[in-house]
Design an enzyme around this catalytic site. Sequence first.
Site, PDB file in Angstrom:
ATOM      1  CB  THR A   1      -0.846   0.069   1.289  1.00  0.00           C
ATOM      2  OG1 THR A   1       0.031   0.377   2.388  1.00  0.00           O
ATOM      3  CG2 THR A   1      -1.578  -1.226   1.539  1.00  0.00           C
ATOM      4  CG  ASP A   2       1.413   5.875  -0.991  1.00  0.00           C
ATOM      5  OD1 ASP A   2       1.310   6.660  -1.953  1.00  0.00           O
ATOM      6  OD2 ASP A   2       2.327   5.974  -0.140  1.00  0.00           O
ATOM      7  CE1 TYR A   3       3.572   7.308   6.982  1.00  0.00           C
ATOM      8  CE2 TYR A   3       5.495   6.780   5.673  1.00  0.00           C
ATOM      9  CZ  TYR A   3       4.938   7.153   6.883  1.00  0.00           C
ATOM     10  OH  TYR A   3       5.742   7.363   7.972  1.00  0.00           O
ATOM     11  CB  THR A   4      -1.259   5.426   6.831  1.00  0.00           C
ATOM     12  OG1 THR A   4      -1.378   6.671   6.122  1.00  0.00           O
ATOM     13  CG2 THR A   4      -0.041   5.437   7.733  1.00  0.00           C
ATOM     14  CB  SER A   5      -3.265   3.902   1.381  1.00  0.00           C
ATOM     15  OG  SER A   5      -2.739   2.651   1.067  1.00  0.00           O
TER      16      SER A   5
END
Length: 741
Positions: A285-289
């Site tokens: 995932t992207d950052y905390t997505s």
Amino acid sequence: MKKYILILLSIILIFSCTKKISTKVQLNQKVDSVLNLMTIDEKIGQMVLYASDGDVTGSKIKSGLVEDIRNGNCGNILNAYSVAYTRKLQKIAVEESRLKIPLLFGYDVIHGHKTIFPISLGESASWDMEAIEKGARVAAIEAAASGLNWTFAPMVDVSVEPRWGRVSEGAGEDPFLGAKIAAARVRGFQGKDNNLADSLTILACVKHFAAYGAPQAGRDYNTVDMSHRVFLDTYLPPYKAAIEAGAMSVMTSFNELDGIPSTANKYLLTDLLRSEMGFKGLVVTDYTSINEMVNHGVAANEAQAGLMAIKAGVDMDMQGEVYFKYLKKQVEDGMLDEKLIDDAVRRVLRVKFLLGLFDDPYRYCNEAREKRLIYAPEHLEAALDVAKKSMVLLKNDNQVLPLKKGEKIAVIGELAASTRDLLGSWKAAGDWDFMKSTLEEIKAFNGDKNVFFAEGCKTSGDDRSGFSLALSTARKADKIVLVIGENWEWSGEAASRTSIQIPGVQTELLEKLKALNKPIVVVLMNGRPLDLSRENQLADAMLETWYAGTMGGKAITQVLYGEYNPSGKLTMTFPVNLGQVPIYYYAKNTGRPIYLENPKYKSRYIDAPNDPLFPFGYGLSYTTFEYSDIQLSANELKPDGELKANVTVKNTGKYDGEEVVQMYVRDLVGSVTRPVKELKGFEKITLKAGESKTVSFSITPDMLAFHRLDMSYGTEPGDYKLFIGGNSRDVKETTFTTPNP
Ligand code: GLC
């Protein structure tokens, strides 16, 4: 004899296929041998990616990282680099944890690691696939030498939105060029033969999947909503090309698409990416997505968000701690089949085996190699080369450029003396303290006594107190070089703008300098297309330099003084003003095109032209090029045939130079409306003054395929126009047809 050759060839073929199958089987057996030893906690540990304190690229940093590694609760790290730091963390994983599974170390090596290349939008303007691949290769070598084995690049998001700050990280508006560049960057990172076991290759990560480049109003992280046909024909091709080039990881995007956040989008991550596109790598995932799906409003809480993500096909949770907190209990409560966890862990372990980390977890940790490879001369040379090739000459009235050595030059502007800005956003481990600024390089070339400097004003704000010194400085010179644009923080992530004009009072300063009636060269540093209408009226010459990287100051100097004849071409349209946006060359004709006789009822503005200030593919040279008419090998392209389109280009000026010859096609009548032009080929050629060259393009039916009315992918019979020229506007044209099958 023929029979024996055939038998020999078939034996070789069978052997190589069985060898490939056996290698794959062996790899899967190794992966399963590790998986079968793992507790569920250790499995989930391989599905988390935590940021170290080596850099900050998101909203939060987790504490207790070392304990997590030691307990097997964290198998992957981002933002940690250097041999010393990565060795320290790797040692904990492979000597102190129970199963000793090596760590992945990822970082945003977007346009260089220590030797920084031009920002990607700038590099794309070189149209030089070899140079772009070389840039990614150098980045990979320096990153690998620093203990890294994974980069969160290439960013391949197509975008027609100059308000969006992240256009700086991509390859512009065109799917065809974007696809070529995506593949070149993957080859650079993973090596031409995708040999991840080579300790100088690193895992590429295609991002941000998908369609992150189309946020409404250009506001980062905003809603993305488009027809499925536009997604498939315009936004998907670069992701597809990167996967076909062998990229072994994909990063989900923050945005929703058709109402579904990418991180929970099973169609995107499983049906399209894995089933249709055959992707075999890992999805991160992207950052905390994952967490952010609660904000999106598709999950009531993080536990539900995590369940949606793993069921959609997400293997690794970047920084969110959602997988860590909830997956085990969801298995225990019967809400989640542990098989999904096993599948994800297999994909992570497979990549670690491919990287050779199980054979030698310290293979990227070699201090001597780090010292030898970082800033190697050939790396700096490669950065200089592509920096020069990325620059776009937008205007050059009365041949003000190139400058003549020894002329008295006034260099004005905060950006002229800056080194940090030359690195742009996502500078990775690039440091700017040892670099030379543009001003220093101009002084070194033209002689200190011939160069006068004044800052004039800052890149933002309304402080005009430096104007008078700038004017008095300029009065001492024969010519003025004004370096203006955006500060590096004004593009990149979370840096969208509602204006794309030059910020602050920089243009006011240009107006004051103009009144001195001296030739003015505007050098631009910016991370997006700008509204340059006013500057274009005032400047005698304009050179777009983007953020040109570690060697940017030298590259700018060499272009200004004609040591290198600029050859860059825009890969994003520069509008007359923001009101025209979105504006891109592959537009549709509409039912009331601008060329209709009727003066009023047609698709137009009452206060601006339809045409942009500078079109896609545009860029001048210190020389001039003349194009012959197009010669076609035939007027009909048969279903299994090929057409050749030849054009002769002549260098009609007095400088040797390079030209990007571009070929576009238009499908005149389709089952759905079709763009007025689509780039289908290009070739960058070098011509000595007076020299001519014939460039030949091949046109085959597959190049004409699109998603038709019934959403099937293929071509349609009919009439086509074919265009060839030095940009998307000034072209020669001809026609051809494709017959009914
Ligand atoms: C950021 C970016 C992404 C980057 C990641 C790790 O939020 O969206 O491109 O790779 O976080 O730094």
